[in-house]
Motif scaffolding. Structure first.
Motif, mmCIF file in Angstrom:
data_model
loop_
_atom_site.group_PDB
_atom_site.id
_atom_site.type_symbol
_atom_site.label_atom_id
_atom_site.label_comp_id
_atom_site.label_asym_id
_atom_site.label_seq_id
_atom_site.Cartn_x
_atom_site.Cartn_y
_atom_site.Cartn_z
ATOM 1 N N UNK A 1 43.489 39.923 41.915
ATOM 2 C CA UNK A 1 44.005 39.122 40.813
ATOM 3 C C UNK A 1 45.450 38.452 41.548
ATOM 4 N N UNK A 2 45.527 37.144 41.142
ATOM 5 C CA UNK A 2 46.581 36.453 41.657
ATOM 6 C C UNK A 2 48.006 37.075 41.448
ATOM 7 N N UNK A 3 48.902 36.824 42.038
ATOM 8 C CA UNK A 3 50.217 36.873 41.491
ATOM 9 C C UNK A 3 50.729 36.110 40.275
ATOM 10 N N UNK A 4 49.956 35.029 40.076
ATOM 11 C CA UNK A 4 50.335 34.391 38.918
ATOM 12 C C UNK A 4 49.974 34.838 37.474
ATOM 13 N N UNK A 5 49.260 35.975 37.676
ATOM 14 C CA UNK A 5 48.708 36.554 36.183
ATOM 15 C C UNK A 5 50.000 37.137 35.587
ATOM 16 N N UNK A 6 49.847 37.169 34.279
ATOM 17 C CA UNK A 6 50.957 37.658 33.507
ATOM 18 C C UNK A 6 51.117 39.006 33.558
ATOM 19 N N UNK A 7 49.826 39.826 33.592
ATOM 20 C CA UNK A 7 50.007 41.304 33.679
ATOM 21 C C UNK A 7 48.460 41.751 34.419
ATOM 22 N N UNK A 8 48.627 42.697 35.085
ATOM 23 C CA UNK A 8 47.513 43.204 35.664
ATOM 24 C C UNK A 8 46.538 43.629 34.881
ATOM 25 N N UNK A 9 45.252 42.724 35.396
ATOM 26 C CA UNK A 9 44.040 42.935 34.488
ATOM 27 C C UNK A 9 44.041 41.737 33.525
ATOM 28 N N UNK A 10 44.962 41.100 33.212
ATOM 29 C CA UNK A 10 44.996 39.882 32.316
ATOM 30 C C UNK A 10 44.596 38.447 32.998
ATOM 31 N N UNK A 11 44.039 37.612 32.643
ATOM 32 C CA UNK A 11 43.942 36.286 33.072
ATOM 33 C C UNK A 11 44.548 35.422 31.997
ATOM 34 N N UNK A 12 45.094 34.287 32.673
ATOM 35 C CA UNK A 12 45.857 33.281 31.948
ATOM 36 C C UNK A 12 44.804 32.314 31.094
ATOM 37 N N UNK A 13 45.204 31.779 30.322
ATOM 38 C CA UNK A 13 44.272 30.883 29.375
ATOM 39 C C UNK A 13 43.673 29.999 30.356
ATOM 40 N N UNK A 14 44.345 29.398 31.267
ATOM 41 C CA UNK A 14 43.817 28.418 32.347
ATOM 42 C C UNK A 14 42.726 29.349 32.988
ATOM 43 N N UNK A 15 43.014 30.393 33.465
ATOM 44 C CA UNK A 15 41.860 31.173 34.319
ATOM 45 C C UNK A 15 40.747 31.336 33.419
ATOM 46 N N UNK A 16 40.897 31.765 32.128
ATOM 47 C CA UNK A 16 39.857 32.369 31.325
ATOM 48 C C UNK A 16 38.921 30.746 31.156
ATOM 49 N N UNK A 17 39.637 29.696 30.872
ATOM 50 C CA UNK A 17 38.802 28.479 30.652
ATOM 51 C C UNK A 17 37.973 27.898 31.972
ATOM 52 N N UNK A 18 38.650 28.070 33.058
ATOM 53 C CA UNK A 18 38.063 27.783 34.194
ATOM 54 C C UNK A 18 36.673 28.884 34.484
ATOM 55 N N UNK A 19 36.846 30.251 34.237
ATOM 56 C CA UNK A 19 35.863 30.892 34.305
ATOM 57 C C UNK A 19 34.807 30.718 33.489
ATOM 58 N N UNK A 20 35.151 30.274 32.164
ATOM 59 C CA UNK A 20 33.929 29.856 31.028
ATOM 60 C C UNK A 20 33.374 28.747 31.609
ATOM 61 N N UNK A 21 34.048 27.612 32.133
ATOM 62 C CA UNK A 21 33.386 26.382 32.543
ATOM 63 C C UNK A 21 32.556 26.551 33.738
ATOM 64 N N UNK A 22 32.986 27.275 34.656
ATOM 65 C CA UNK A 22 32.027 27.746 35.918
ATOM 66 C C UNK A 22 30.782 28.568 35.422
ATOM 67 N N UNK A 23 31.112 29.118 34.467
ATOM 68 C CA UNK A 23 29.893 30.534 34.254
ATOM 69 C C UNK A 23 28.869 29.966 33.060
ATOM 70 N N UNK A 24 29.212 29.313 32.331
ATOM 71 C CA UNK A 24 28.489 28.762 31.222
ATOM 72 C C UNK A 24 27.190 28.309 31.513
ATOM 73 N N UNK A 25 26.244 28.211 30.886
ATOM 74 C CA UNK A 25 25.028 27.724 30.875
ATOM 75 C C UNK A 25 24.760 26.710 29.732
ATOM 76 N N UNK A 26 23.824 26.016 29.727
ATOM 77 C CA UNK A 26 23.659 25.220 28.424
ATOM 78 C C UNK A 26 23.440 25.798 27.292
ATOM 79 N N UNK A 27 22.950 26.932 27.158
ATOM 80 C CA UNK A 27 22.593 27.701 25.996
ATOM 81 C C UNK A 27 23.778 28.217 25.267
ATOM 82 N N UNK A 28 25.050 28.598 26.252
ATOM 83 C CA UNK A 28 26.155 29.026 25.950
ATOM 84 C C UNK A 28 27.161 27.998 25.501
ATOM 85 N N UNK A 29 26.879 26.922 25.625
ATOM 86 C CA UNK A 29 27.742 25.879 24.688
ATOM 87 C C UNK A 29 27.375 25.485 23.371
#
Length: 118
Positions: A1-29
């Motif tokens: 986890x990067x040092x920019x995370x607000x707390x251990x194990x939590x992802x920022x909103x930007x990180x969550x959106x980036x993960x969704x964008x890179x992981x989603x397939x057409x069926x998930x939109x």
């Protein structure tokens, strides 16, 4: 986890959106999301075409054409291609030339920077 995370194990909103964008397939939109993106892309292309019909788009397109460059990317409504950077410049400026990129609850055109590059 990067040092920019607000707390251990939590992802920022930007990180969550980036993960969704890179992981989603057409069926998930969600279908509503697909419809809105489709409309925004069409709206942006309409703004590009309209902008190329006025002096801003015409003058910038002439300048871009004169710069040359590897013809890999389309300049909207023009009969030439150029580098990605020059095509983005021309298409983005055309999108904004009529100042249709207002932000309002009833009408909005915030899409031009993304579609100009793509």
């Amino acid at each position: 986890m990067s040092s920019s995370s607000s707390a251990a194990g939590e992802r920022s909103v930007t990180e969550q959106i980036a993960a969704w964008v890179t992981d989603v397939d057409g069926a998930g939109v969600p279908s509503l999301g697909i419809e809105r993106v489709r409309n925004l892309v069409l709206d942006s292309l309409g703004n590009q075409f309209a902008g190329m019909a006025v002096s801003t788009g015409q003058l910038l397109s002439e300048w871009v054409r004169a710069q040359g460059g590897t013809p890999t990317c389309t300049v909207t409504a023009q009969a030439f291609k150029t580098t990605p950077a020059y095509a983005t410049l021309a298409n983005g400026a055309a999108s904004h030339s009529l100042e249709n990129d207002d932000i309002a609850t009833f009408s909005s055109h915030p899409n031009s920077p993304l579609t100009a590059a793509s």
